[in-house]
Design a protein around this motif. Sequence first.
Motif, PDB file in Angstrom:
ATOM      1  N   THR A   1      -1.095  -1.086 -12.930  1.00 46.85           N
ATOM      2  CA  THR A   1      -0.884  -1.118 -14.371  1.00 46.85           C
ATOM      3  C   THR A   1      -0.019  -2.280 -14.838  1.00 46.85           C
ATOM      4  N   SER A   2       0.525  -3.086 -13.909  1.00 44.40           N
ATOM      5  CA  SER A   2       1.411  -4.179 -14.314  1.00 44.40           C
ATOM      6  C   SER A   2       1.532  -5.193 -13.190  1.00 44.40           C
ATOM      7  N   GLY A   3       2.110  -6.358 -13.521  1.00 45.43           N
ATOM      8  CA  GLY A   3       2.387  -7.366 -12.507  1.00 45.43           C
ATOM      9  C   GLY A   3       3.462  -6.914 -11.542  1.00 45.43           C
ATOM     10  N   THR A   4       4.453  -6.201 -12.052  1.00 39.72           N
ATOM     11  CA  THR A   4       5.490  -5.647 -11.170  1.00 39.72           C
ATOM     12  C   THR A   4       4.863  -4.783 -10.091  1.00 39.72           C
ATOM     13  N   GLU A   5       3.999  -3.866 -10.499  1.00 42.11           N
ATOM     14  CA  GLU A   5       3.379  -2.954  -9.544  1.00 42.11           C
ATOM     15  C   GLU A   5       2.436  -3.705  -8.603  1.00 42.11           C
ATOM     16  N   ALA A   6       1.790  -4.750  -9.108  1.00 40.67           N
ATOM     17  CA  ALA A   6       0.921  -5.554  -8.246  1.00 40.67           C
ATOM     18  C   ALA A   6       1.731  -6.229  -7.149  1.00 40.67           C
ATOM     19  N   ASN A   7       2.867  -6.830  -7.514  1.00 39.33           N
ATOM     20  CA  ASN A   7       3.708  -7.476  -6.502  1.00 39.33           C
ATOM     21  C   ASN A   7       4.298  -6.458  -5.546  1.00 39.33           C
TER      22      ASN A   7
ATOM     23  N   ARG B   1      13.669 -19.870  -4.619  1.00 35.58           N
ATOM     24  CA  ARG B   1      14.789 -19.898  -5.545  1.00 35.58           C
ATOM     25  C   ARG B   1      14.267 -20.073  -6.973  1.00 35.58           C
ATOM     26  N   ASN B   2      14.916 -19.409  -7.916  1.00 38.52           N
ATOM     27  CA  ASN B   2      14.564 -19.470  -9.338  1.00 38.52           C
ATOM     28  C   ASN B   2      13.316 -18.639  -9.662  1.00 38.52           C
ATOM     29  N   SER B   3      12.895 -17.777  -8.745  1.00 34.30           N
ATOM     30  CA  SER B   3      11.658 -17.013  -8.925  1.00 34.30           C
ATOM     31  C   SER B   3      11.891 -15.726  -9.709  1.00 34.30           C
ATOM     32  N   TYR B   4      10.780 -15.148 -10.173  1.00 39.10           N
ATOM     33  CA  TYR B   4      10.795 -13.830 -10.814  1.00 39.10           C
ATOM     34  C   TYR B   4       9.499 -13.122 -10.457  1.00 39.10           C
ATOM     35  N   HIS B   5       9.613 -11.851 -10.023  1.00 41.04           N
ATOM     36  CA  HIS B   5       8.415 -11.122  -9.584  1.00 41.04           C
ATOM     37  C   HIS B   5       8.303  -9.713 -10.150  1.00 41.04           C
ATOM     38  N   GLY B   6       9.186  -9.318 -11.095  1.00 42.84           N
ATOM     39  CA  GLY B   6       9.043  -8.006 -11.702  1.00 42.84           C
ATOM     40  C   GLY B   6      10.337  -7.222 -11.702  1.00 42.84           C
ATOM     41  N   ARG B   7      10.261  -5.962 -12.194  1.00 36.57           N
ATOM     42  CA  ARG B   7      11.474  -5.195 -12.422  1.00 36.57           C
ATOM     43  C   ARG B   7      11.609  -3.966 -11.532  1.00 36.57           C
TER      44      ARG B   7
ATOM     45  N   PHE C   1      12.371  -1.887  -7.892  1.00 31.73           N
ATOM     46  CA  PHE C   1      13.453  -2.046  -6.923  1.00 31.73           C
ATOM     47  C   PHE C   1      13.115  -3.105  -5.881  1.00 31.73           C
ATOM     48  N   SER C   2      11.882  -3.108  -5.396  1.00 35.50           N
ATOM     49  CA  SER C   2      11.502  -4.122  -4.402  1.00 35.50           C
ATOM     50  C   SER C   2      11.327  -5.493  -5.051  1.00 35.50           C
ATOM     51  N   ALA C   3      10.798  -5.535  -6.287  1.00 37.44           N
ATOM     52  CA  ALA C   3      10.537  -6.826  -6.933  1.00 37.44           C
ATOM     53  C   ALA C   3      11.825  -7.547  -7.301  1.00 37.44           C
ATOM     54  N   VAL C   4      12.838  -6.818  -7.798  1.00 38.35           N
ATOM     55  CA  VAL C   4      14.100  -7.505  -8.094  1.00 38.35           C
ATOM     56  C   VAL C   4      14.787  -7.941  -6.809  1.00 38.35           C
ATOM     57  N   GLY C   5      14.460  -7.284  -5.698  1.00 41.93           N
ATOM     58  CA  GLY C   5      15.049  -7.664  -4.416  1.00 41.93           C
ATOM     59  C   GLY C   5      14.535  -8.971  -3.864  1.00 41.93           C
ATOM     60  N   ILE C   6      13.422  -9.475  -4.420  1.00 35.70           N
ATOM     61  CA  ILE C   6      12.894 -10.780  -3.989  1.00 35.70           C
ATOM     62  C   ILE C   6      12.917 -11.787  -5.132  1.00 35.70           C
ATOM     63  N   THR C   7      13.595 -11.449  -6.215  1.00 30.81           N
ATOM     64  CA  THR C   7      13.681 -12.339  -7.370  1.00 30.81           C
ATOM     65  C   THR C   7      14.874 -13.277  -7.203  1.00 30.81           C
ATOM     66  N   GLY C   8      14.599 -14.574  -7.210  1.00 26.29           N
ATOM     67  CA  GLY C   8      15.642 -15.566  -6.985  1.00 26.29           C
ATOM     68  C   GLY C   8      16.259 -16.088  -8.258  1.00 26.29           C
ATOM     69  N   ASN C   9      16.420 -15.226  -9.251  1.00 25.36           N
ATOM     70  CA  ASN C   9      16.982 -15.587 -10.546  1.00 25.36           C
ATOM     71  C   ASN C   9      17.955 -14.479 -10.911  1.00 25.36           C
ATOM     72  N   LYS C  10      19.252 -14.749 -10.796  1.00 22.84           N
ATOM     73  CA  LYS C  10      20.240 -13.680 -10.919  1.00 22.84           C
ATOM     74  C   LYS C  10      20.244 -13.039 -12.306  1.00 22.84           C
ATOM     75  N   GLY C  11      19.772 -13.749 -13.307  1.00 21.71           N
ATOM     76  CA  GLY C  11      19.711 -13.183 -14.639  1.00 21.71           C
ATOM     77  C   GLY C  11      18.720 -12.043 -14.759  1.00 21.71           C
ATOM     78  N   TRP C  12      17.805 -11.926 -13.782  1.00 17.20           N
ATOM     79  CA  TRP C  12      16.782 -10.890 -13.821  1.00 17.20           C
ATOM     80  C   TRP C  12      16.798 -10.026 -12.555  1.00 17.20           C
ATOM     81  N   SER C  13      17.884 -10.087 -11.811  1.00 19.59           N
ATOM     82  CA  SER C  13      17.993  -9.294 -10.583  1.00 19.59           C
ATOM     83  C   SER C  13      19.310  -8.534 -10.616  1.00 19.59           C
ATOM     84  N   PRO C  14      19.320  -7.297 -11.145  1.00 13.46           N
ATOM     85  CA  PRO C  14      20.574  -6.594 -11.422  1.00 13.46           C
ATOM     86  C   PRO C  14      21.264  -5.966 -10.227  1.00 13.46           C
TER      87      PRO C  14
END
Length: 427
Positions: free
Chosen positions: A106-112, A132-138, A140-153
């Motif tokens: 249903t979303s890119g987050t779920e796809a990743n 680095r500087n990547s974003y892959h979704g919101r 738990f696993s997707a923020v764990g591989i997101t290389g952008n601290k503004g979107w990885s809580p």
Amino acid sequence: MTDLYTRHQAVLPEWLALYYEDPIEITHGEGRHVWDADGNKYLDFFGGILTTMTAHALPEVTKAVSEQAGRIIHSSTLYLNRPMVELAERVAQLSGIPDARVFFTTSGTEANDTALLLATAYRQSNQILAMRNSYHGRSFSAVGITGNKGWSPTSLSPLQTLYVHGGVRTRGPYADLDDAAFTDACVEDLKDLLGHVRPPAALIAEPIQGVGGFTTPPDGLYAAFRDVLQQHGVLWIADEVQTGWGRTGEHFWGWQAHAASGPPDMLTFAKGIGNGMSIGGVVARAEIMNCLDSNSISTFGGSPVTMAAGLANLTYLLEHDLQGNARRVGGLLIERLRAVAAQFGGVREVRGRGLMIGIELVRPGTDRANPEGAAAVLEAAREEGLLIGKGGGHDTSVLRIAPPLSLTVAEAEEGASILERALSRAQ
């Protein structure tokens, strides 16, 4: 919108971001335009975060949704689903991946998230390479591989993530090198990294980093990475959530700019294919997709209604050569915006491909990011009747421009003129 905004704040999370000091409620759209609840008309240069791919209220899509909803809205993947099979057949063929299988979400987050599950199960490793500087979704696993601290809580993650150089061409330790030397340096860094760790499951990478500010590595970088990864059995996942379906103009998929080593092992998609309907998915070689040894379903992935929308939208995209339109109109728009940017000392770079364009702002006379300036331009553009987005790495200082792919030359010129005035006002 004060009353609705107050109600929003009372019941929704504080971290659910809204654009504009006085947020707007979009009530309807047509073509490349939308209207707010106060009756103001806007030229839409962001498309609901690159999701309204063809046009607002595209008759072919709304008709397909209405007709399918009149038959049956939902059944789940426990039953045969003709629209899902038909869209999967088309996506598999377009993907370039041999013996492809498609799983809808249903979303890119779920796809990743699904791609990470497949990669880690197939390779029996929980190590992931990300950019680095990547974003892959919101998730738990997707923020764990997101290389952008503004979107990885959170730093907590079920995965061990190792970050690689190369996604940002004009910043970082290799920025002063030419393209060939930049690629060589990033490849050597990858080789060095792989020499210190057990072989990871996969590298996941956006061909053009979306939330990171539409940054683009040199063509061929991921092909060079792929040659190294294959020596270690590491999979390559192309995150095409923002770059897919011809948005870059030059290619149907972003990975095709790095095609020397062939297609990725997996690609993920979402956003534009549904033209606003919730569709995401994963394409993978059969041996990877079929590696799971337990049952699984998707309650809402592959919904008959969303699949009908996807089929109609994809058909329209291909029959009207919107990839070609993105190349032609996007090329004109980029050149026009570069001419505009030359007037302002606070514009560091205009970059992008097709109708995926970033304008990076800095504090005049420096190379430091200017998030306040980006926010001011965003506001000024809205007041002039243009909706754009923003993004960037450590600081949100990049204006993101990604209109529907049916954008006309006249609309491109109108948007560029508004941006010129907005930059002038903000400066």
